[in-house]
Design an enzyme around this catalytic site. Structure first.
Site, PDB file in Angstrom:
ATOM      1  N   LYS A  54       0.839  -1.203   0.000  1.00 33.60           N
ATOM      2  CA  LYS A  54       0.000   0.000   0.000  1.00 33.60           C
ATOM      3  C   LYS A  54       0.878   1.258   0.000  1.00 33.60           C
ATOM      4  O   LYS A  54       0.606   2.216  -0.726  1.00 33.60           O
ATOM      5  CB  LYS A  54      -0.919   0.015   1.235  1.00 33.60           C
ATOM      6  CG  LYS A  54      -2.107  -0.943   1.104  1.00 33.60           C
ATOM      7  CD  LYS A  54      -2.844  -1.151   2.415  1.00 33.60           C
ATOM      8  CE  LYS A  54      -3.910  -2.225   2.280  1.00 33.60           C
ATOM      9  NZ  LYS A  54      -4.517  -2.638   3.536  1.00 33.60           N
ATOM     10  N   GLN A  98      -4.443  -1.067   9.762  1.00 31.52           N
ATOM     11  CA  GLN A  98      -4.433  -2.420   9.195  1.00 31.52           C
ATOM     12  C   GLN A  98      -5.030  -3.424  10.183  1.00 31.52           C
ATOM     13  O   GLN A  98      -4.624  -3.484  11.343  1.00 31.52           O
ATOM     14  CB  GLN A  98      -2.980  -2.811   8.839  1.00 31.52           C
ATOM     15  CG  GLN A  98      -2.840  -4.160   8.174  1.00 31.52           C
ATOM     16  CD  GLN A  98      -3.493  -4.202   6.785  1.00 31.52           C
ATOM     17  OE1 GLN A  98      -3.352  -3.285   5.993  1.00 31.52           O
ATOM     18  NE2 GLN A  98      -4.220  -5.275   6.519  1.00 31.52           N
ATOM     19  N   ASP A 121     -10.950   3.382   4.311  1.00 29.23           N
ATOM     20  CA  ASP A 121     -11.379   1.979   4.239  1.00 29.23           C
ATOM     21  C   ASP A 121     -12.907   1.876   4.204  1.00 29.23           C
ATOM     22  O   ASP A 121     -13.455   0.832   3.865  1.00 29.23           O
ATOM     23  CB  ASP A 121     -10.877   1.214   5.485  1.00 29.23           C
ATOM     24  CG  ASP A 121      -9.702   0.308   5.155  1.00 29.23           C
ATOM     25  OD1 ASP A 121      -9.502  -0.004   3.963  1.00 29.23           O
ATOM     26  OD2 ASP A 121      -8.991  -0.102   6.103  1.00 29.23           O
TER      27      ASP A 121
END
Ligand code: NDP
Length: 294
Positions: A54, A98, A121
């Site tokens: 990422k 994460q 997200d």
């Protein structure tokens, strides 16, 4: 194989180029790059790989990547303090924590601490609610990537029968909401659904997000249907090594479907591309600019 193979890698690359162009235009207008903060707690090998890729993709798109790597002994209070600091940092447009987090940290609490406008997200309850009522939202990257592939493949989805297998907050539910937003007739199937093969046989669009290797068989698929396989499962292969497969028995389904995504190389690459897209969109909204055309 009679189905068209949907090339998620190529679609993701094309989107990443568009995002990079959008980033260049944003820099020119605003005088700074969009910034994505990624927080990793602990050293889970898979999570470390995701975070690295990422970060690399963020920099390749011309955005600032801000990485926070914390030990797995980090307390929930310290993590919440970091999220608060990132919420108030003007250089940060997107925040991604994460998952999974170590067991002593309440993931829901951490996600809910992220400012909804920076929640790239799309997991915050406010964004889930906004998506459900059809308001402007940050939408989870994987279902957004699936929708992009479906619209590229099929164009207008109005009136199509769609079956989403899986009802997680990360994939299944937002996927169903997106398809409803496109005026599909949506069925959400899960582990308690009765006669799953019969439900799937009705569908023009099948999205499998289950986490069970090759569960969806070829004879479940309606001829000509479009099949999107979100699953990522590692299984033992004949040579004693392991290989990745999806939730759909690819070879069988490809004999019947009109189009199908492979695993790997289908939905996976789209997820990171959509993360970059969401960060660019979040940056535009924070600056009071119109969403970029991507
Ligand atoms: P979850 O485990 O959170 O959800 C799985 C869903 O599948 C649940 O709703 C469950 O039903 C349902 N399910 C389980 N067994 C069956 C069954 N036998 N029949 C019908 N439904 C069943 O998984 P996620 O949604 O997080 O992920 C799904 C898959 O997608 C995984 O393989 C994951 O690795 C992959 N993934 C891939 C991504 C990518 O970038 N390509 C990103 C995110 C996930 P119930 O609710 O009743 O338990």
């Amino acid at each position: 194989m009679s189905a068209r193979r949907i090339d998620g890698k190529a679609a993701a690359l094309a989107l990443r180029h568009k995002v990079a162009d959008g980033v260049a235009a944003f820099r020119e207008t605003v005088g700074r790059a969009p910034g994505l903060a990624v927080v990793l707690v602990g050293e889970d090998p898979a999570s470390s790989v995701y975070v690295r890729s990422k970060g690399k993709a963020t920099v390749e798109a011309g955005m600032d990547s801000i990485e926070h790597k914390l030990p797995d002994t980090t307390s929930e209070a310290d993590l919440l303090a970091l999220v608060d600091q990132l919420n108030n940092d003007a250089a940060v447009d997107g925040i991604l924590v994460q998952l999974p987090l170590p067991g002593h940290i309440d993931s829901a609490k951490v996600i809910d601490a992220i400012a909804p406008a920076k929640d790239v997200d799309g997991f915050h309850i406010e964004n889930a609610g906004r998506l459900a009522v059809g308001a402007e939202a940050m939408v989870p990257c994987t279902p957004l990537g699936c929708l992009h592939l479906l619209k590229t493949e099929l164009g207008d989805l109005t009136g199509m029968d769609a079956v989403v297998i899986g009802r997680s907050n990360i994939v299944g539910k937002p996927m169903a909401m997106l398809l409803l937003g496109e005026s599909c007739t949506v069925t959400i199937a899960h582990s308690r659904s009765k006669d799953l093969p019969a439900l799937v046989r009705r569908a023009d669009i099948v999205v499998a997000a289950v986490g069970r290797a090759e569960m969806v068989r070829g004879d479940w698929i309606k001829p000509g249907a479009t099949v999107i396989d979100v699953g990522i499962n590692r299984i033992a292969s004949d040579d004693g090594k392991s290989r990745l497969v999806g939730d759909v028995a690819f070879d069988e389904a490809a004999e019947v479907a009109g189009a199908i995504t492979p695993v790997p190389g289908g939905v996976g690459p789209m997820t990171i591309a959509m993360l970059l897209r969401n960060t660019l969109v979040a940056a535009h909204r924070r600056e009071g600019l119109q969403d970029p055309q991507l």
